[in-house]
Motif scaffolding. Structure first.
Motif, PDB file in Angstrom:
ATOM      1  N   ASN A 226       0.850  -1.186   0.000  1.00 44.38           N
ATOM      2  CA  ASN A 226       0.000   0.000   0.000  1.00 44.38           C
ATOM      3  C   ASN A 226       0.892   1.245   0.000  1.00 44.38           C
ATOM      4  O   ASN A 226       2.120   1.153  -0.001  1.00 44.38           O
ATOM      5  CB  ASN A 226      -0.964  -0.006   1.191  1.00 44.38           C
ATOM      6  CG  ASN A 226      -0.243  -0.154   2.527  1.00 44.38           C
ATOM      7  OD1 ASN A 226       0.868   0.339   2.715  1.00 44.38           O
ATOM      8  ND2 ASN A 226      -0.883  -0.833   3.469  1.00 44.38           N
TER       9      ASN A 226
ATOM     10  N   HIS B 232      -1.759  -3.818  -6.163  1.00 48.44           N
ATOM     11  CA  HIS B 232      -2.191  -2.944  -5.071  1.00 48.44           C
ATOM     12  C   HIS B 232      -3.709  -2.869  -5.043  1.00 48.44           C
ATOM     13  O   HIS B 232      -4.405  -3.325  -5.959  1.00 48.44           O
ATOM     14  CB  HIS B 232      -1.597  -1.545  -5.249  1.00 48.44           C
ATOM     15  CG  HIS B 232      -2.255  -0.757  -6.340  1.00 48.44           C
ATOM     16  ND1 HIS B 232      -3.217   0.198  -6.096  1.00 48.44           N
ATOM     17  CD2 HIS B 232      -2.117  -0.810  -7.710  1.00 48.44           C
ATOM     18  CE1 HIS B 232      -3.625   0.718  -7.243  1.00 48.44           C
ATOM     19  NE2 HIS B 232      -2.976   0.119  -8.233  1.00 48.44           N
TER      20      HIS B 232
ATOM     21  N   GLU C 105      -3.208  -6.792   0.883  1.00 44.61           N
ATOM     22  CA  GLU C 105      -2.182  -6.806  -0.166  1.00 44.61           C
ATOM     23  C   GLU C 105      -1.139  -7.897   0.032  1.00 44.61           C
ATOM     24  O   GLU C 105      -0.542  -8.371  -0.938  1.00 44.61           O
ATOM     25  CB  GLU C 105      -1.472  -5.441  -0.242  1.00 44.61           C
ATOM     26  CG  GLU C 105      -2.290  -4.335  -0.879  1.00 44.61           C
ATOM     27  CD  GLU C 105      -3.143  -3.589   0.132  1.00 44.61           C
ATOM     28  OE1 GLU C 105      -3.660  -2.510  -0.219  1.00 44.61           O
ATOM     29  OE2 GLU C 105      -3.308  -4.074   1.273  1.00 44.61           O
TER      30      GLU C 105
END
Length: 268
Positions: free
Chosen positions: A11, A40, A85
């Motif tokens: 991120n 992402h 993520e």
């Protein structure tokens, strides 16, 4: 010039550390070019533009892929609030174009201080990926994790992975990861790493941690284990990936580790 596919999943909080890692890679691998693939969920267009310019300035290419949610929110949010993520690296085979058949995944809290090409060219045999295990001085970690996760292999660290995507596309399934999270969430300490080892440990080829995933917190452990051979001079000449695992991170104010100064030189 050799081209390497490099995968990162993060991120916006880790964009500056990522740039630091990429700069170190470029600085110590002038005979390669990289295609940097970013998976992402929420990085802004402006942030992606800046990162793309940075990668292009290194002489490399860049692709960003925004990933929609791949798991149920409850399964993710209830595990120590880790970001979703981190699971994207396990699902890289499904998320990257089919034309990409091999990638090196790197955590952003790393420095690459020597030649990465030997890893890229590594023969995986029948394994779907290569990874290092952080064993400690007497490898007490492996039996503890074998007991905790009911596994029979080393406990592999996900900070660096060489991945054969042809193999991962056959073996790794999002539904299996989801089911493992649902079933074992109370036992998962490092969720994606635990899931990787629990489900896929037998498909991983071990590579030496002191070369490919050097835990910078454990300088004395490596030195003792090598009977003094792996001193600082040895590390600088032989280690490829320094991994600043745990806390504090080298960019944080209270970091005073043995490799913090080296890290800050690249960050600056």
């Amino acid at each position: 010039m050799m081209e390497i596919n490099l995968l990162v999943t993060l991120n916006a909080q880790y964009l500056l550390p990522l740039k630091t890692a990429l700069l170190s890679l470029a600085d110590n691998n002038s005979d390669i070019t990289c295609h940097v693939w970013l998976l992402h969920q929420s990085i802004t267009k402006n942030e992606l533009t800046q990162l793309s310019r940075f990668v292009n300035h290194l002489g490399w290419t860049f692709s960003a892929i925004k990933v929609d949610q791949v798991f149920g929110t409850q399964a993710i949010d209830t595990i120590h609030n880790y970001p979703q993520e981190m699971y994207f690296r396990l699902l890289a085979g499904d998320l990257l174009p089919q034309s990409v058949t091999r990638v090196i995944y790197l955590d952003p809290d790393t420095l690459i201080i020597n030649d990465l090409t030997k890893l890229w060219q590594l023969d995986l045999g029948t394994a779907m990926m290569a990874a290092a295990a952080h064993a400690g001085l007497i490898d007490a970690v492996t039996p503890l994790n074998n007991l905790r996760l009911n596994t029979a292999t080393k406990y592999f660290n996900t900070g660096l992975l060489l991945m054969d995507l042809g193999q991962t596309r056959k073996i790794i399934k999002a539904v299996d990861i989801q089911q493992a999270i649902d079933r074992y969430r109370g036992q998962l300490l490092l969720p994606d790493q635990d899931v990787l080892n629990f489900l896929y440990g037998s498909h991983i080829l071990e590579v030496p941690e002191e070369i490919w995933n050097y835990d910078t917190r454990k300088f004395m452990t490596y030195q003792l284990r090598s009977r003094g051979d792996h001193d600082l001079q040895w590390v600088m000449a032989n280690t490829v990936v320094l991994h600043f695992a745990g806390r504090p991170k080298p960019w944080e104010q209270n970091s005073d580790g043995r490799f913090t100064t080296l890290y800050l030189q690249y960050r600056r």
